[in-house]
Structure formats: structure tokens, C-alpha cells
Design an enzyme around this catalytic site. Structure first.
Site, PDB file in Angstrom:
ATOM      1  N   TYR A 135       0.863  -1.185   0.000  1.00  0.00           N
ATOM      2  CA  TYR A 135       0.000   0.000   0.000  1.00  0.00           C
ATOM      3  C   TYR A 135       0.899   1.234   0.000  1.00  0.00           C
ATOM      4  O   TYR A 135       1.376   1.664   1.044  1.00  0.00           O
ATOM      5  CB  TYR A 135      -0.898  -0.045   1.224  1.00  0.00           C
ATOM      6  CG  TYR A 135      -2.040   0.945   1.258  1.00  0.00           C
ATOM      7  CD1 TYR A 135      -2.241   1.886   0.260  1.00  0.00           C
ATOM      8  CD2 TYR A 135      -2.948   0.928   2.323  1.00  0.00           C
ATOM      9  CE1 TYR A 135      -3.291   2.776   0.307  1.00  0.00           C
ATOM     10  CE2 TYR A 135      -4.011   1.810   2.381  1.00  0.00           C
ATOM     11  CZ  TYR A 135      -4.178   2.736   1.370  1.00  0.00           C
ATOM     12  OH  TYR A 135      -5.221   3.622   1.422  1.00  0.00           O
ATOM     13  N   LYS A 163      -0.417  -1.157  -4.686  1.00  0.00           N
ATOM     14  CA  LYS A 163      -1.459  -0.137  -4.832  1.00  0.00           C
ATOM     15  C   LYS A 163      -0.759   1.206  -4.854  1.00  0.00           C
ATOM     16  O   LYS A 163      -0.266   1.690  -3.835  1.00  0.00           O
ATOM     17  CB  LYS A 163      -2.441  -0.233  -3.667  1.00  0.00           C
ATOM     18  CG  LYS A 163      -3.547   0.811  -3.621  1.00  0.00           C
ATOM     19  CD  LYS A 163      -4.420   0.548  -2.382  1.00  0.00           C
ATOM     20  CE  LYS A 163      -5.599   1.487  -2.266  1.00  0.00           C
ATOM     21  NZ  LYS A 163      -5.189   2.843  -1.841  1.00  0.00           N
TER      22      LYS A 163
END
Length: 295
Positions: A135, A163
């Protein structure tokens, strides 16, 4: 890796004024996402307010979600925490509960070095034993992953996706080309930042990690499908309908706006965790006007 592809919808974690989870409302949000046909659910991401929740509240949220989703839609669970030990525990909890994948952000009060982040991910990925997505969210963590660090992490067992925030120069295709040259085949490169999702998907992004899809899964899925099918005109048409909402996301933050969307859709009785405050009436009116434009 098909888990981290398509549309991943990130719901709010609804709570009452005392901060207690409203499991029936969470499950209602999840049922809407499942019914729309989203490719995955991103539970306890930034939109889910994971950073504001106790470990016990996160466990209750996870259990309520697993009971609702019941393997119908893959469940990706955020396990970011201030310490490696806490993140390891959350990763184990997710695996035991029946989650399909993990999402890990390097939360910290002290600025982290690349080596500290690498070792953190190494430990959590091993503890969870599930496919894990990096992330990269410098807007909240204040840590930016370099391409070299992403490539190094992609060599770890279970680390299969990233991501990304929107490319600063807008060149998503170039950024993905550079990352693909450095990472294993099949490593999934997806994007958050709803206002740039159209461009990222048209450029070949594997996944849209979507805030809006947590409450508006149908139009978000339509945008995703159009862009991933290469239908630039249809994707642009749907994205234009979202434009007033994207403007609000950028102006006051998507987290705040999502609570106002929930209120406009009739899911009242939930407020952001303090110190975050609800939007002022004038901004709520703009949210309602933005919703009226959506297909």
C-alpha cells in the site's frame, strides 16, 4: 495474480456516536458491492478508517465482513499498524478469519527508512501467509516507495501486488513499464486516487482501488469495465459524470465526503471518527448535487 485486478471497492466502517461498529449496516454496504459484481472488497483500508480503530474493533469488523461476504467476493483486509508485532497479529487474524488477501501500509510515527519498511513487510507477509499488496500511500503515511524498494519487496514470498498513488506526471503507462521491468511476471500494479482512475486503467493498470465504489459500486464498476475494455469514449463519459464528486474528493478529502454520501443515500447515523468532523451544510449540498449526475 487475479485477486488484485479489476475493481476493488473500499467501504466505510460504520459506527455509532460511541464508536461501536454497526455490523448490520456494514453488511448492507458489502451486499451492495457484491450485488454490483465488484472484483474484490477492500476492508479496513483508509476509507474504512483502519488507523482510528482498536485491534478489537478491527477484529469485529473483519468477522462481520466474513460472515456477509462468505466467499462470494474476494476479501482484501488492511493490516497496517504502528508496530510490526501488531501488524503481524492482524495479518494472522485475517488469515484465520478467512480473508483472501492483505493490504499493508507502513504506518509509523517516526519516519521510516527503506530497510525498516522492507523488514516490516518481510515479517508481516510471512505471518499472514496470504497474498499481500503493498500500500503505497504517501498522502497518509508520508512514506514513498521507490521503484527499487517495490522491486525488492516483490521478491518476497506472498508479496504479489502494489497499490500506487496516481503518477505525479500523469504518465501511468511509463511508470508501469518501468515497474514491470523490475518486478516478477504477474506482479499486479494498480492505482488509487479515484479522479485519475480512468487514465490509470486505460494505461493498463491492473486494478482500481476505489473509494467511491464502497458506496457507489454500480457506476464505479461501469467505469472500470469500460476502461479495462479499452472503450475510452465510454470511460470518459462516465468519468465526466463523476467529475463534481472527484472535485470534492480533492478539495476536502474522500474520507469526509464518503460520510456525506452515506447520509445522502439514507444511511444516516454514522459520523467520522473525531477529530474528523462532518462536512458543513454547503458542502453536503454539493455532494447531493454531485450524486444527482451519476448514471
Amino acid at each position: 495474480m487475479t485477486l488484485f485486478t479489476g475493481l476493488s471497492a473500499f467501504p466505510l466502517t460504520p459506527a455509532d456516536d460511541e464508536g461501536q461498529l454497526k455490523p448490520e449496516l456494514l453488511q448492507h454496504f458489502l451486499e451492495r458491492i457484491v450485488a454490483a459484481g465488484a472484483d474484490s472488497i477492500g476492508l479496513l483500508g483508509s476509507t474504512g478508517g483502519y488507523a482510528y480503530l482498536t485491534p478489537e474493533a478491527r477484529k469485529r469488523t473483519l468477522q462481520a465482513a466474513v460472515e456477509s461476504v462468505a466467499r462470494r467476493t474476494p476479501l482484501i483486509v488492511g493490516v497496517g499498524a504502528l508496530t510490526t508485532e501488531a501488524a503481524e497479529d492482524l495479518a494472522r487474524d485475517a488469515g484465520k478469519a478467512g480473508a483472501d488477501g492483505l493490504l499493508l501500509a507502513p504506518m509509523s510515527y517516526q519516519p521510516l527508512t527503506d530497510e525498516e519498511v522492507f523488514r516490516h513487510f518481510e515479517a508481516v507477509a510471512a505471518a499472514g501467509g496470504l497474498p499481500l499488496c503493498i500500500y503505497n500511500n504517501p498522502g497518509t503515511t508520508r512514506f514513498t516507495f521507490s521503484p527499487e524498494l517495490i522491486a525488492r519487496l516483490a521478491g518476497l514470498p506472498n508479496v504479489v501486488a502494489v497499490k500506487m498513488p496516481l503518477a505525479a506526471d500523469g504518465d501511468h503507462a511509463g511508470e508501469m513499464q518501468r515497474l514491470r521491468a523490475m518486478t516478477p511476471e504477474g506482479f499486479a500494479i494498480g492505482y488509487s486516487g479515484d479522479w485519475g482512475a480512468k487514465d490509470a486503467l486505460l494505461a493498463g493498470g491492473a486494478c482500481w482501488y476505489s473509494v467511491a465504489a464502497g458506496l457507489l459500486p454500480d457506476p464505479a464498476l461501469a467505469l472500470t469495465r469500460a476502461a479495462r475494455n479499452g472503450d475510452a469514449a465510454e470511460a470518459a463519459r462516465i468519468d465526466a459524470a463523476f467529475a463534481p464528486l472527484w472535485a470534492l474528493f480533492r478539495e476536502v478529502g474522500s474520507f469526509r465526503v464518503m460520510f456525506a454520501i452515506a447520509e445522502s443515500l439514507g444511511f444516516g447515523g454514522i459520523t467520522p471518527p473525531r477529530p474528523i468532523l462532518p462536512l458543513e451544510p454547503a458542502l453536503r449540498e454539493r455532494v447531493e448535487a454531485a450524486l444527482s449526475r451519476l448514471p
